[in-house]
Design a protein around this motif. Structure first.
Motif, PDB file in Angstrom:
ATOM      1  N   TYR A   1       0.844  -1.197   0.000  1.00  0.00           N
ATOM      2  CA  TYR A   1       0.000   0.000   0.000  1.00  0.00           C
ATOM      3  C   TYR A   1       0.881   1.249   0.000  1.00  0.00           C
ATOM      4  O   TYR A   1       1.833   1.349   0.761  1.00  0.00           O
ATOM      5  CB  TYR A   1      -0.877  -0.047   1.242  1.00  0.00           C
ATOM      6  CG  TYR A   1      -1.680   1.185   1.560  1.00  0.00           C
ATOM      7  CD1 TYR A   1      -2.711   1.611   0.723  1.00  0.00           C
ATOM      8  CD2 TYR A   1      -1.433   1.904   2.729  1.00  0.00           C
ATOM      9  CE1 TYR A   1      -3.477   2.727   1.042  1.00  0.00           C
ATOM     10  CE2 TYR A   1      -2.198   3.015   3.057  1.00  0.00           C
ATOM     11  CZ  TYR A   1      -3.216   3.428   2.213  1.00  0.00           C
ATOM     12  OH  TYR A   1      -3.968   4.522   2.534  1.00  0.00           O
ATOM     13  N   ASN A   2       0.541   2.181  -0.908  1.00  0.00           N
ATOM     14  CA  ASN A   2       1.274   3.442  -0.951  1.00  0.00           C
ATOM     15  C   ASN A   2       0.311   4.571  -0.572  1.00  0.00           C
ATOM     16  O   ASN A   2      -0.505   4.997  -1.382  1.00  0.00           O
ATOM     17  CB  ASN A   2       1.810   3.667  -2.367  1.00  0.00           C
ATOM     18  CG  ASN A   2       2.662   4.922  -2.465  1.00  0.00           C
ATOM     19  OD1 ASN A   2       2.623   5.767  -1.563  1.00  0.00           O
ATOM     20  ND2 ASN A   2       3.418   5.049  -3.544  1.00  0.00           N
ATOM     21  N   PRO A   3       0.392   5.038   0.702  1.00  0.00           N
ATOM     22  CA  PRO A   3      -0.591   6.033   1.148  1.00  0.00           C
ATOM     23  C   PRO A   3      -0.572   7.302   0.300  1.00  0.00           C
ATOM     24  O   PRO A   3      -1.621   7.922   0.100  1.00  0.00           O
ATOM     25  CB  PRO A   3      -0.205   6.324   2.604  1.00  0.00           C
ATOM     26  CG  PRO A   3       1.121   5.699   2.817  1.00  0.00           C
ATOM     27  CD  PRO A   3       1.330   4.663   1.760  1.00  0.00           C
ATOM     28  N   SER A   4       0.600   7.664  -0.235  1.00  0.00           N
ATOM     29  CA  SER A   4       0.631   8.916  -0.998  1.00  0.00           C
ATOM     30  C   SER A   4      -0.043   8.794  -2.357  1.00  0.00           C
ATOM     31  O   SER A   4      -0.322   9.785  -3.015  1.00  0.00           O
ATOM     32  CB  SER A   4       2.054   9.471  -1.106  1.00  0.00           C
ATOM     33  OG  SER A   4       2.912   8.446  -1.518  1.00  0.00           O
ATOM     34  N   ASN A   5      -0.341   7.562  -2.786  1.00  0.00           N
ATOM     35  CA  ASN A   5      -1.093   7.384  -4.031  1.00  0.00           C
ATOM     36  C   ASN A   5      -2.592   7.333  -3.793  1.00  0.00           C
ATOM     37  O   ASN A   5      -3.347   7.155  -4.739  1.00  0.00           O
ATOM     38  CB  ASN A   5      -0.704   6.074  -4.717  1.00  0.00           C
ATOM     39  CG  ASN A   5       0.622   6.183  -5.437  1.00  0.00           C
ATOM     40  OD1 ASN A   5       1.389   7.102  -5.191  1.00  0.00           O
ATOM     41  ND2 ASN A   5       0.892   5.233  -6.308  1.00  0.00           N
ATOM     42  N   SER A   6      -3.018   7.430  -2.549  1.00  0.00           N
ATOM     43  CA  SER A   6      -4.448   7.322  -2.264  1.00  0.00           C
ATOM     44  C   SER A   6      -5.009   8.685  -1.893  1.00  0.00           C
ATOM     45  O   SER A   6      -4.543   9.313  -0.942  1.00  0.00           O
ATOM     46  CB  SER A   6      -4.655   6.349  -1.104  1.00  0.00           C
ATOM     47  OG  SER A   6      -5.991   6.430  -0.661  1.00  0.00           O
TER      48      SER A   6
HETATM   49  C1  LIG Z   1       2.384   5.627  -6.840  1.00  0.00           C
HETATM   50  O1  LIG Z   1       3.271   6.662  -6.491  1.00  0.00           O
HETATM   51  C2  LIG Z   1       4.603   6.458  -6.904  1.00  0.00           C
HETATM   52  C3  LIG Z   1       5.408   7.619  -6.376  1.00  0.00           C
HETATM   53  O2  LIG Z   1       5.209   7.755  -5.013  1.00  0.00           O
HETATM   54  C4  LIG Z   1       4.661   6.331  -8.411  1.00  0.00           C
HETATM   55  O3  LIG Z   1       5.976   6.049  -8.797  1.00  0.00           O
HETATM   56  C5  LIG Z   1       3.746   5.221  -8.854  1.00  0.00           C
HETATM   57  O4  LIG Z   1       3.695   5.147 -10.256  1.00  0.00           O
HETATM   58  C6  LIG Z   1       2.360   5.422  -8.332  1.00  0.00           C
HETATM   59  N1  LIG Z   1       1.559   4.287  -8.678  1.00  0.00           N
HETATM   60  C7  LIG Z   1       0.323   4.414  -9.138  1.00  0.00           C
HETATM   61  C8  LIG Z   1      -0.380   3.138  -9.445  1.00  0.00           C
HETATM   62  O5  LIG Z   1      -0.232   5.484  -9.276  1.00  0.00           O
END
Ligand SMILES: *[C@@H]1O[C@H](CO)[C@@H](O)[C@H](O)[C@H]1NC(C)=O
Ligand SMILES: *[C@@H]1O[C@H](CO)[C@@H](O)[C@H](O)[C@H]1NC(C)=O
Ligand SMILES: *[C@@H]1O[C@H](CO)[C@@H](O)[C@H](O)[C@H]1NC(C)=O
Ligand SMILES: *[C@@H]1O[C@H](CO)[C@@H](O)[C@H](O)[C@H]1NC(C)=O
Length: 427
Positions: free
Chosen positions: A152-157
């Motif tokens: 999970y990447n919180p900054s993408n949510s």
């Molecule tokens: C999520 O964020 C990262 C940078 O923090 C980026 O490289 C990545 O492509 C993003 N993924 C999506 C699915 O948006």
């Protein structure tokens, strides 16, 4: 002219964009039930001792009961950590959707995982009725711990929010996971909880990282044992309760096949005979029920004198019974091996069924085939393969832990009313 058209287009585009979340919300209306399949890990390799260690760690059990003898004629397979080898690969028959199989060793302690959407990101997680925290591997962890995982990447949510507080799970052997709390939209089987609170570990000890395919836990025990600071936060089940048709979830875990969790409905087509309802003592936060008797094969019922209760735990692979039951069950046909900390037997044994009374109304029979958990080594005398038992001792702990080996033999209803558990023979 062109301007007009592009205006209409952009309006309808933004209408769609706005409409999307409304569509996503639709399943949240009342009268709802939903299903989640369990996904078989493509690289799953059953490893008995690892599964046992994991269960002991989880419940703070010290493996003190047995000391002593190494069996002269038993040679455990020599596998780093457990890992993979041709001889252990007989169960790798289905693929999961990610297909990313790590080359490093797998502890083989979680056979099935289920997809969960957090802030729109699909993460494969383990449903655990034996604990009540939800936490997820995430991009705040050191890169070395998450490489090769989908986390999970919180900054993408856009729906992620930080929550004041912290979480720390620690087990008896000093392994732990700790970090911050977060809140996001969590969707399981299409049903959305807008503001589910969960842990975002910033530090995770090796014992958690050793399982490469599960990227977190969804705790489905009782909220009272949620460990979050400043205080217990509702489990996903407690949060969806008001939206469900019936306040239940059911587990139909299968051997060698995809199983299923279902929320909000008891599917009567999934079992035969009567669904027996037993009351649950949730004072310890677990789905705990009475089980006062057991029988081996078609032997008569015997009283369980040491620990006449058990918990239903989807997060544990094995069935951990009291020492009395373990000794009686394996008497005469299996041996306890010190080198692998468990009961072992020749793989070609005709393994007896084990029955346990549930409440005083129902007798659950675990077929011997489910109790052959995994190959573990070789008999030096005969050259035959030796197997590790799916039933093992709880090492004298005050609780019996009935995990997947037991649950696979049944259709189980986790019922908020009472609370109670329903058991039946699966179809
Ligand atoms: C999520 O964020 C990262 C940078 O923090 C980026 O490289 C990545 O492509 C993003 N993924 C999506 C699915 O948006
Ligand atoms: C190995 O086989 C012999 C002969 O069948 C048997 O007596 C012994 O218990 C076996 N040992 C193990 C560890 O299974
Ligand atoms: C074990 O139980 C199954 C039902 O689960 C039954 O069909 C089978 O006959 C039993 N086997 C023995 C050896 O009792
Ligand atoms: C089980 O028993 C409880 C009362 O103890 C009751 O509220 C619940 O509806 C029962 N569940 C089923 C599936 O019958």
């Amino acid at each position: 002219m062109h301007l007009g058209i592009s205006l209409v287009l952009s309006l309808s585009l933004s209408y769609d964009a706005l409409a999307a979340p409304v569509t996503a919300l639709h399943p949240q209306k009342k009268s709802k039930s939903f299903r989640v399949e369990r996904v078989r890990r493509s690289d799953y390799v059953a490893h008995g001792p690892a599964a046992l260690r994991k269960a002991y760690r989880k419940f703070g059990i010290a493996p003190t009961e047995f000391t002593g003898i190494d069996l002269d004629d038993f040679e455990p397979f020599d596998l780093p950590h457990t890992g993979k080898s041709a001889s252990f690969n007989q169960k790798s028959d289905e693929s999961d959707q990610s297909g990313s199989v790590s080359a490093t060793s797998v502890q083989g302690d979680v056979e099935f995982v289920s997809p969960v959407q957090i802030g729109g990101q699909t993460i494969v997680m383990d449903f655990d009725t034996g604990s009540s925290d939800m936490w997820v591997m995430n991009t705040n962890l050191p890169q070395s711990s998450i490489s090769g995982r989908t986390v999970y990447n919180p900054s993408n949510s856009s729906t992620y929010k930080k929550v004041d507080g912290s979480f720390k799970i620690s087990y008896g052997d000093s392994s732990s996971a700790s970090g911050d709390l977060a809140q996001d939209k969590v969707s399981i089987g299409g049903v959305v909880v807008e503001d589910q609170v969960f842990g975002l570990p910033t530090s995770v000890s090796d014992s958690f990282l050793s399982d490469e395919n599960s990227n977190g836990l969804v705790g489905l025990g009782f909220t009272s044992i949620n460990t979050f600071d400043p205080g217990p936060q509702k489990t996903f089940f407690d949060n969806v309760l008001p939206d469900l048709d019936e306040p239940v979830f059911t587990a139909r875990l299968k051997s060698e096949a995809v199983g299923e969790y279902e929320f909000g409905i008891i599917d009567h087509a999934k079992y035969s005979g009567t669904l027996v309802n037993v009351s649950v003592d949730n004072s310890n936060g677990f789905w705990q029920f009475e089980t006062g008797q057991f029988a081996v094969g078609d032997g008569s019922l015997q009283k369980i004198t040491d620990v006449p209760t058990a918990i239903a735990d989807t997060g544990t692979s094995l069935m951990l019974v009291s020492p009395q039951v373990a000794k009686a069950y394996y008497d005469g046909w299996a041996q306890y091996s010190n080198s692998v900390d468990g009961y072992i037997f020749s793989c070609d044994t005709d393994i007896p069924n084990l029955s346990v009374a549930i409440g005083n109304k129902f007798q659950a029979t675990i077929p011997g085939s489910l109790i052959n958990f995994a190959e573990i080594g070789k008999n030096k005398t005969t050259g035959g393969t030796v197997c590790y038992g799916g039933v093992q001792s709880n090492s004298g702990s005050s609780i019996q832990i009935f995990g997947d080996v037991f649950l696979k033999a049944l259709f189980v209803v986790f019922d908020h009313r009472g609370p109670s558990l329903g058991f039946a023979s699966p179809k």
